[in-house]
Motif scaffolding. Structure first.
Motif, PDB file in Angstrom:
ATOM      1  N   MET A  42      25.749  12.072  -4.701  1.00  0.00           N
ATOM      2  CA  MET A  42      24.890  11.863  -3.529  1.00  0.00           C
ATOM      3  C   MET A  42      24.917  13.114  -2.649  1.00  0.00           C
ATOM      4  SD  MET A  42      25.137   8.869  -0.579  1.00  0.00           S
ATOM      5  CE  MET A  42      24.981   7.537  -1.751  1.00  0.00           C
ATOM      6  N   ASN A  43      23.738  13.727  -2.399  1.00  0.00           N
ATOM      7  CA  ASN A  43      23.701  14.920  -1.568  1.00  0.00           C
ATOM      8  C   ASN A  43      23.768  14.537  -0.086  1.00  0.00           C
ATOM      9  OD1 ASN A  43      21.041  14.268  -0.637  1.00  0.00           O
ATOM     10  ND2 ASN A  43      20.183  15.183  -2.512  1.00  0.00           N
ATOM     11  N   LEU A  44      23.814  15.580   0.756  1.00  0.00           N
ATOM     12  CA  LEU A  44      24.001  15.332   2.195  1.00  0.00           C
ATOM     13  C   LEU A  44      22.862  14.526   2.793  1.00  0.00           C
ATOM     14  CD1 LEU A  44      25.454  18.708   3.549  1.00  0.00           C
ATOM     15  CD2 LEU A  44      26.622  16.531   3.277  1.00  0.00           C
ATOM     16  N   LEU A  45      21.619  14.820   2.383  1.00  0.00           N
ATOM     17  CA  LEU A  45      20.475  14.110   2.944  1.00  0.00           C
ATOM     18  C   LEU A  45      20.504  12.631   2.558  1.00  0.00           C
ATOM     19  CD1 LEU A  45      17.942  14.529   4.639  1.00  0.00           C
ATOM     20  CD2 LEU A  45      16.663  14.939   2.524  1.00  0.00           C
ATOM     21  N   GLU A  46      20.834  12.357   1.304  1.00  0.00           N
ATOM     22  CA  GLU A  46      20.932  10.964   0.857  1.00  0.00           C
ATOM     23  C   GLU A  46      22.055  10.243   1.576  1.00  0.00           C
ATOM     24  OE1 GLU A  46      21.498  11.584  -3.286  1.00  0.00           O
ATOM     25  OE2 GLU A  46      19.376  11.330  -3.775  1.00  0.00           O
ATOM     26  N   LEU A  47      23.166  10.946   1.775  1.00  0.00           N
ATOM     27  CA  LEU A  47      24.306  10.367   2.482  1.00  0.00           C
ATOM     28  C   LEU A  47      23.929  10.040   3.923  1.00  0.00           C
ATOM     29  CD1 LEU A  47      27.308   9.604   2.489  1.00  0.00           C
ATOM     30  CD2 LEU A  47      27.841  11.978   3.074  1.00  0.00           C
ATOM     31  N   PHE A  48      23.179  10.936   4.558  1.00  0.00           N
ATOM     32  CA  PHE A  48      22.763  10.714   5.947  1.00  0.00           C
ATOM     33  C   PHE A  48      21.853   9.488   6.058  1.00  0.00           C
ATOM     34  CE2 PHE A  48      19.633  11.555   9.364  1.00  0.00           C
ATOM     35  CZ  PHE A  48      20.497  11.477  10.442  1.00  0.00           C
ATOM     36  N   PHE A  49      20.873   9.385   5.156  1.00  0.00           N
ATOM     37  CA  PHE A  49      19.964   8.237   5.208  1.00  0.00           C
ATOM     38  C   PHE A  49      20.680   6.933   4.849  1.00  0.00           C
ATOM     39  CE2 PHE A  49      16.544  11.500   4.799  1.00  0.00           C
ATOM     40  CZ  PHE A  49      15.857  11.157   5.957  1.00  0.00           C
ATOM     41  N   HIS A  50      21.658   7.031   3.975  1.00  0.00           N
ATOM     42  CA  HIS A  50      22.456   5.853   3.637  1.00  0.00           C
ATOM     43  C   HIS A  50      23.260   5.397   4.849  1.00  0.00           C
ATOM     44  CE1 HIS A  50      24.242   2.947   1.042  1.00  0.00           C
ATOM     45  NE2 HIS A  50      25.447   3.489   1.058  1.00  0.00           N
ATOM     46  N   THR A  51      23.725   6.348   5.636  1.00  0.00           N
ATOM     47  CA  THR A  51      24.451   6.028   6.863  1.00  0.00           C
ATOM     48  C   THR A  51      23.534   5.356   7.876  1.00  0.00           C
ATOM     49  OG1 THR A  51      25.956   7.906   6.537  1.00  0.00           O
ATOM     50  CG2 THR A  51      25.802   7.001   8.773  1.00  0.00           C
ATOM     51  N   LEU A  52      22.304   5.870   7.988  1.00  0.00           N
ATOM     52  CA  LEU A  52      21.340   5.282   8.924  1.00  0.00           C
ATOM     53  C   LEU A  52      21.013   3.833   8.568  1.00  0.00           C
ATOM     54  CD1 LEU A  52      18.768   8.175   9.528  1.00  0.00           C
ATOM     55  CD2 LEU A  52      20.594   7.389  11.044  1.00  0.00           C
ATOM     56  N   GLU A  53      21.112   3.494   7.296  1.00  0.00           N
ATOM     57  CA  GLU A  53      20.844   2.119   6.882  1.00  0.00           C
ATOM     58  C   GLU A  53      21.831   1.146   7.506  1.00  0.00           C
ATOM     59  OE1 GLU A  53      20.813   2.009   2.658  1.00  0.00           O
ATOM     60  OE2 GLU A  53      18.976   3.185   2.450  1.00  0.00           O
ATOM     61  N   VAL A  54      23.014   1.638   7.845  1.00  0.00           N
ATOM     62  CA  VAL A  54      24.027   0.792   8.481  1.00  0.00           C
ATOM     63  C   VAL A  54      23.810   0.715   9.983  1.00  0.00           C
ATOM     64  CG1 VAL A  54      26.504   0.502   8.928  1.00  0.00           C
ATOM     65  CG2 VAL A  54      25.720   1.323   6.686  1.00  0.00           C
ATOM     66  N   THR A  55      23.575   1.859  10.610  1.00  0.00           N
ATOM     67  CA  THR A  55      23.542   1.902  12.075  1.00  0.00           C
ATOM     68  C   THR A  55      22.176   1.597  12.686  1.00  0.00           C
ATOM     69  OG1 THR A  55      23.171   4.305  12.030  1.00  0.00           O
ATOM     70  CG2 THR A  55      25.453   3.535  12.155  1.00  0.00           C
ATOM     71  N   LEU A  56      21.085   2.010  12.014  1.00  0.00           N
ATOM     72  CA  LEU A  56      19.755   1.822  12.608  1.00  0.00           C
ATOM     73  C   LEU A  56      19.407   0.356  12.887  1.00  0.00           C
ATOM     74  CD1 LEU A  56      17.244   4.417  11.093  1.00  0.00           C
ATOM     75  CD2 LEU A  56      18.050   4.203  13.444  1.00  0.00           C
ATOM     76  N   PHE A  58      28.943   9.062   8.947  1.00  0.00           N
ATOM     77  CA  PHE A  58      28.510  10.157   8.076  1.00  0.00           C
ATOM     78  C   PHE A  58      29.687  11.067   7.719  1.00  0.00           C
ATOM     79  CE2 PHE A  58      26.863  14.514   7.565  1.00  0.00           C
ATOM     80  CZ  PHE A  58      26.019  14.321   6.474  1.00  0.00           C
ATOM     81  N   ILE A  59      30.476  11.432   8.714  1.00  0.00           N
ATOM     82  CA  ILE A  59      31.621  12.331   8.477  1.00  0.00           C
ATOM     83  C   ILE A  59      32.674  11.649   7.604  1.00  0.00           C
ATOM     84  CG2 ILE A  59      33.551  13.508   9.599  1.00  0.00           C
ATOM     85  CD1 ILE A  59      31.631  13.990  11.985  1.00  0.00           C
ATOM     86  N   LEU A  60      32.969  10.382   7.883  1.00  0.00           N
ATOM     87  CA  LEU A  60      33.980   9.665   7.104  1.00  0.00           C
ATOM     88  C   LEU A  60      33.557   9.505   5.645  1.00  0.00           C
ATOM     89  CD1 LEU A  60      35.023   6.887   9.663  1.00  0.00           C
ATOM     90  CD2 LEU A  60      36.397   8.823   8.917  1.00  0.00           C
ATOM     91  N   ARG A  61      32.264   9.275   5.438  1.00  0.00           N
ATOM     92  CA  ARG A  61      31.757   9.184   4.071  1.00  0.00           C
ATOM     93  C   ARG A  61      31.766  10.547   3.387  1.00  0.00           C
ATOM     94  NH1 ARG A  61      26.679   4.881   4.435  1.00  0.00           N
ATOM     95  NH2 ARG A  61      27.855   3.086   3.654  1.00  0.00           N
ATOM     96  N   LEU A  62      31.434  11.575   4.145  1.00  0.00           N
ATOM     97  CA  LEU A  62      31.419  12.925   3.598  1.00  0.00           C
ATOM     98  C   LEU A  62      32.821  13.334   3.149  1.00  0.00           C
ATOM     99  CD1 LEU A  62      29.543  15.386   3.150  1.00  0.00           C
ATOM    100  CD2 LEU A  62      30.230  16.190   5.417  1.00  0.00           C
ATOM    101  N   LEU A  63      33.825  12.902   3.908  1.00  0.00           N
ATOM    102  CA  LEU A  63      35.220  13.202   3.567  1.00  0.00           C
ATOM    103  C   LEU A  63      35.751  12.306   2.448  1.00  0.00           C
ATOM    104  CD1 LEU A  63      36.675  13.627   7.183  1.00  0.00           C
ATOM    105  CD2 LEU A  63      36.292  15.454   5.512  1.00  0.00           C
ATOM    106  N   GLY A  64      35.006  11.231   2.143  1.00  0.00           N
ATOM    107  CA  GLY A  64      35.445  10.304   1.114  1.00  0.00           C
ATOM    108  C   GLY A  64      36.511   9.333   1.589  1.00  0.00           C
ATOM    109  N   TRP A  65      36.604   9.139   2.905  1.00  0.00           N
ATOM    110  CA  TRP A  65      37.626   8.242   3.470  1.00  0.00           C
ATOM    111  C   TRP A  65      37.177   6.797   3.472  1.00  0.00           C
ATOM    112  CZ3 TRP A  65      39.967  11.133   8.352  1.00  0.00           C
ATOM    113  CH2 TRP A  65      40.540  12.356   7.920  1.00  0.00           C
ATOM    114  N   ILE A  66      35.853   6.565   3.512  1.00  0.00           N
ATOM    115  CA  ILE A  66      35.349   5.184   3.468  1.00  0.00           C
ATOM    116  C   ILE A  66      34.246   5.067   2.404  1.00  0.00           C
ATOM    117  CG2 ILE A  66      35.866   4.776   5.910  1.00  0.00           C
ATOM    118  CD1 ILE A  66      32.922   5.041   6.534  1.00  0.00           C
TER     119      ILE A  66
END
Length: 315
Positions: free
Chosen positions: A1-15, A307-315
């Motif tokens: 998953m690239n950064l853009l996909e990760l960002f939009f995946h994060t927005l699916e939770v918070t938006l 986004f940061i926690l997912r990017l780090l692989g912590w969650i």
């Protein structure tokens, strides 16, 4: 998953969560809802639909998974740590009359609505059930520490432990947690029609509560925000969630556990803090400013945090 996909995946939770808050702002400005509606709906959520949501999520939960003692203990310890950090900072940087309000605004989060909504959006039934148990712990701690902080810096105020204990024992959210535990622990079944009706009723909670949060935000209040309010808001939404989540990761929490803790740490200041300040004739403008600023900040800080926690692989 690239950064853009990760960002939009994060927005699916918070938006979905913060879209409802902004919907509340819009509905209030259009005059489709008013203060009377907000007061009535908020009371309905606190006294009935949120307890129903907690009850329904717990009776469906697997306690072997949802009841995580280490998670509960760490959250309690972290909350005490946040309270201590806020108090120490306020002692040096905040006028004495406003210190108690600053401390409460900086450590007391809206876990019952925003935290639970985010947990449910990302982790489904696990987020609701484990989050509900965390909520039972946090209600007790938040109320006790808030009374201590406010009483310490308000003239002619003392810590009324009898009143506090009564408030905790009669809290509908705590009652719902204890009412549900026997059904879960003993696997006592409920009629299917009752479960369906309970789910219908409980489903009112999050959209109604989030709309009410948005409807209570005031642009005029934000314009009059003080440096103390901005400082408390930064402490609540950036400093303390960062330190607490980092500490949680350092002691070994990860994945769903760490995500759930982050959602609760990163929740904006609870509206109940305003009620407590008003009850002691404190600086209600400061309390309102903190709630408004942290609620608007949350849409950015929570999204960035996930986004940061997912990017780090912590969650």
């Amino acid at each position: 998953m690239n950064l853009l996909e990760l960002f939009f995946h994060t927005l699916e939770v918070t938006l979905p969560v913060f879209a409802m808050v902004f919907a509340g702002i819009g509905l209030k400005r259009l005059k489709w809802i008013d203060s009377g509606f907000v007061n009535t709906a908020s009371a309905l959520v606190f006294k009935a639909t949120l307890p129903a949501l907690i009850f329904m999520s717990l009776i469906k939960a697997d306690l072997s998974i949802a009841l995580d003692v280490s998670l509960l203990l760490f959250f309690a310890a972290a909350t005490l740590g946040q309270f201590f950090i806020s108090w120490v900072w306020a002692s040096y940087r905040v006028p004495k009359a406003d210190r108690g309000i600053y401390v409460q605004g900086a450590f007391r989060g809206n876990c019952g609505v925003v935290g639970l909504a985010l947990a449910a959006g990302m982790y489904g039934n696990y987020g609701l059930s484990a989050g509900s148990l965390l909520l039972g712990v946090v209600i007790v701690i938040y109320n006790a520490l808030s009374v201590v902080a406010l009483a310490a810096y308000q003239p002619d105020q003392s810590t009324d432990w009898r009143s506090l204990l009564k408030h905790i024992v009669t809290n509908p959210l705590i009652i719902s947690v204890f009412a549900a535990l026997p059904f879960t622990a003993l696997s006592i079944p409920l009629p299917s029609w009752l479960i369906t009706s309970g789910d219908y009723f409980a489903s009112l909670t999050l959209p109604l509560a989030l709309i009410c949060i948005g409807a209570t935000l005031s642009v005029a209040t934000l314009r009059n925000g003080s440096q103390v309010a901005l400082s408390a808001s930064s402490m609540k939404m950036m400093v303390l969630p960062f330190l607490s989540t980092l500490a949680a990761w350092a002691v070994g929490f990860s994945d769903e556990q760490l995500g759930l803790l982050f959602f609760f740490f990163a929740s904006p200041t609870a509206a109940a803090s305003f009620v407590m300040v008003k009850a002691i004739n404190g600086n209600v403008a400061l309390a309102a400013n903190i709630i408004a600023i942290t609620t608007l900040m949350a849409s950015v800080t929570v999204t960035a945090g996930i986004f940061i926690l997912r990017l780090l692989g912590w969650i």
